[in-house]
Design an enzyme around this catalytic site. Structure first.
Site, PDB file in Angstrom:
ATOM      1  N   HIS A  50       0.842  -1.206   0.000  1.00  0.00           N
ATOM      2  CA  HIS A  50       0.000   0.000   0.000  1.00  0.00           C
ATOM      3  C   HIS A  50       0.881   1.262   0.000  1.00  0.00           C
ATOM      4  O   HIS A  50       0.693   2.173  -0.803  1.00  0.00           O
ATOM      5  CB  HIS A  50      -0.913  -0.010   1.236  1.00  0.00           C
ATOM      6  CG  HIS A  50      -1.747   1.224   1.375  1.00  0.00           C
ATOM      7  ND1 HIS A  50      -3.072   1.264   0.999  1.00  0.00           N
ATOM      8  CD2 HIS A  50      -1.447   2.471   1.805  1.00  0.00           C
ATOM      9  CE1 HIS A  50      -3.532   2.480   1.200  1.00  0.00           C
ATOM     10  NE2 HIS A  50      -2.575   3.233   1.699  1.00  0.00           N
ATOM     11  N   GLU A  81       1.413   3.963  -3.211  1.00  0.00           N
ATOM     12  CA  GLU A  81       1.083   5.394  -3.098  1.00  0.00           C
ATOM     13  C   GLU A  81       2.293   6.259  -3.459  1.00  0.00           C
ATOM     14  O   GLU A  81       2.158   7.267  -4.168  1.00  0.00           O
ATOM     15  CB  GLU A  81       0.607   5.738  -1.675  1.00  0.00           C
ATOM     16  CG  GLU A  81      -0.746   5.140  -1.287  1.00  0.00           C
ATOM     17  CD  GLU A  81      -1.891   5.572  -2.197  1.00  0.00           C
ATOM     18  OE1 GLU A  81      -1.856   6.698  -2.726  1.00  0.00           O
ATOM     19  OE2 GLU A  81      -2.822   4.769  -2.398  1.00  0.00           O
ATOM     20  N   LYS A 119       2.883   6.190  -7.239  1.00  0.00           N
ATOM     21  CA  LYS A 119       1.897   7.010  -7.978  1.00  0.00           C
ATOM     22  C   LYS A 119       2.297   8.484  -7.892  1.00  0.00           C
ATOM     23  O   LYS A 119       2.274   9.208  -8.892  1.00  0.00           O
ATOM     24  CB  LYS A 119       0.493   6.806  -7.387  1.00  0.00           C
ATOM     25  CG  LYS A 119      -0.168   5.518  -7.822  1.00  0.00           C
ATOM     26  CD  LYS A 119      -1.649   5.522  -7.482  1.00  0.00           C
ATOM     27  CE  LYS A 119      -1.886   5.579  -6.002  1.00  0.00           C
ATOM     28  NZ  LYS A 119      -3.255   5.809  -5.623  1.00  0.00           N
ATOM     29  N   ASN A 120       2.672   8.913  -6.686  1.00  0.00           N
ATOM     30  CA  ASN A 120       3.057  10.324  -6.523  1.00  0.00           C
ATOM     31  C   ASN A 120       4.300  10.652  -7.342  1.00  0.00           C
ATOM     32  O   ASN A 120       4.347  11.676  -8.042  1.00  0.00           O
ATOM     33  CB  ASN A 120       3.353  10.619  -5.049  1.00  0.00           C
ATOM     34  CG  ASN A 120       2.093  10.707  -4.220  1.00  0.00           C
ATOM     35  OD1 ASN A 120       0.982  10.742  -4.750  1.00  0.00           O
ATOM     36  ND2 ASN A 120       2.248  10.743  -2.916  1.00  0.00           N
TER      37      ASN A 120
END
Ligand SMILES: Nc1ncnc2c1ncn2[C@@H]1O[C@H](COP(=O)(O)OP(=O)(O)OP(=O)(O)O)[C@@H](O)[C@H]1O
Ligand SMILES: [Mg+2]
Length: 434
Positions: free
Chosen positions: A266, A270, A273-274
């Site tokens: 997880h 994240e 993606k950033n």
């Protein structure tokens, strides 16, 4: 965060009849007394080593049942008491009422097992009840976020502004609330996966914990999935360059620790993606030839560290300070209820704050260093020794109450206001005059 599916359901939830939306004032006397009683117990955090030892050796379904029938309602009750500190305007939003009603129902279900004799039928029912609780609470994160948004809208309709104290309290509460949820879910998952239907079990895992979690593999999987998403939006994605360095055993080309791979996945997903979004936005004319994302995975005696470095332009210290605020995002907010869209790459402002909670929950951390105009380095720290990776969970006590009452202290340094913030302030005051 993948909210699209939820957003569809959300439109159904808000039209539910008012009677199904219990608020704290609708708790029966006996439930309130029991919540009061259980909220006075303190949660008992456990370590990854204890989770694994229980699963591998000492654990059986009945002892797990005995422990969870005390521990889960204790954690639920502590959080319910804390939610009661909310301002009425927030408590009464449809979404917040929905969340409190879920907590109440789950607490009451747990209470059915309070004094019962322990036998096979009971433990079987208990596992089924836990499964239902997981399903009931699956949208808690999004629903609570909507509660805050509804509150914000309510405030602006009443022409009220959030004070600095309100903002600090929201951040303080959401950090604790979501951490508590991560913990309760892990406890429930451990029980359901170990003692429930064997079809749900994953080979090599004890419940949801991997005694030999290959950090590099999890990082690679998170990268692959983020890349897939990024390509849908930008028709390209940065490559990854990964280096793995095991300081504890120089001959081991991998880094393995006892960890919960879904948590690690997880956080990495994240961060990727950033990093990808920043890289693609910062190099708009070079979609097929953007700088790579560098990843360093290390294992030391105390910490395992994953460093993710991008060249996506970074941000100034002023902007960077806001990255961990819930709902802070520089991406347009994805529209509600459009199921045909692919999952959004960004836009909810939950990625970083939640990732930090996942890291901190088991004694780790997440830190960011950004260089304005160049790029960003993000560090995930995890505990290497599993007996030191201990749950960090909130407890509701007098310090918590004090925290919510504490007024925001204004600064005791005098500093000139920068020209950019002055211009911003001027713009705001001009707007409010017109
Ligand atoms: N590596 C990065 N480079 C540049 N800006 C970043 C980076 N990581 C985060 N940010 C900034 O911080 C903001 C908050 O990030 P966060 O992940 O919490 O939310 P988001 O990406 O906007 O939405 P989501 O909840 O869908 O992840 C981003 O909108 C972006 O402006
Ligand atoms: Mg994000």
């Amino acid at each position: 965060m993948q909210l699209t599916r939820y957003l569809l359901q959300w439109s159904k939830n808000v039209t539910m009849p008012a009677a199904t939306l219990a608020t704290s004032s609708s708790f029966s006397r006996s439930t309130s007394d029991l919540i009061e009683k259980y909220s006075r117990f303190s949660p008992s955090p456990i370590s990854l080593r204890q989770f694994i030892d229980f699963a591998q050796k000492s654990g059986n379904e009945k002892s797990s049942f005995r422990w969870l029938r005390q521990e889960i309602p204790t954690r639920l009750a502590n959080m319910m008491k804390e939610m009661n500190r909310f301002p009425d305007d927030l408590l009464s939003t449809a979404s917040t009422s929905l969340v409190t009603s879920w907590y109440k129902t789950s607490f009451e279900e747990m209470m059915r097992y309070r004094d019962v004799p322990v036998n096979n039928d009971i433990t079987e029912n208990f596992t089924e009840t836990l499964r239902k609780i997981v399903v009931r609470h699956r949208n808690v994160v999004e629903t609570m976020a909507f509660g805050i948004m509804e509150w914000t809208e309510k405030m602006s309709r009443k022409k009220k502004v959030f004070s600095e104290t309100d903002k600090e309290n929201i951040q303080y509460f959401l950090d604790r609330f979501y951490t508590s949820r991560i913990g309760i879910r892990l406890l429930i998952n451990q029980h359901v996966l170990l003692f429930g239907d064997s079809a749900d079990r994953e080979p090599n895992l004890y419940g949801s914990i991997d005694p030999n979690c290959d950090v590099g593999c999890v990082v690679q999987e998170a990268y692959d999935n983020a890349k897939f998403l990024c390509e849908q939006y930008y028709l390209g994605a940065p490559e990854v360059k990964m280096h793995v360095h095991n300081v504890v055993n120089e001959h081991d080309p991998t880094v393995n620790i006892i960890y919960c791979p879904s948590h690690l996945y997880h956080v990495c997903f994240e961060l990727f993606k950033n990093a990808m979004r920043a890289t693609m936005e910062f190099h708009p004319d070079h979609a097929s030839d953007v700088p790579p994302i560098d990843v360093l995975v290390t294992k030391g005696h105390d910490d395992c560290c994953i460093k993710v470095s991008d060249r996506g332009g970074g941000a100034s210290r002023e902007k960077r300070q806001r990255w961990f605020e819930y709902l802070y995002s520089t991406a347009p907010r994805p529209s509600r209820g459009d199921a045909s869209r692919v999952a959004p790459l960004a836009g909810y402002g939950y990625g970083l704050p939640l990732s930090r909670l996942y890291a901190r929950y088991l004694g780790g951390d997440l830190e960011i260093q950004s260089i304005d105009g160049f790029g960003t380095d993000t560090y995930i720290y995890l505990r290497s020794p599993s007996n030191e990776a201990i749950e960090t969970v909130p407890v509701f006590n007098s310090t918590t109450t004090e925290q919510y009452r504490r007024p925001h202290l204004s600064g005791d340094w005098v500093a000139p206001i920068s020209s950019s913030s002055q211009t911003k302030k001027k713009r705001i005051s001009n707007k409010s005059k017109s």
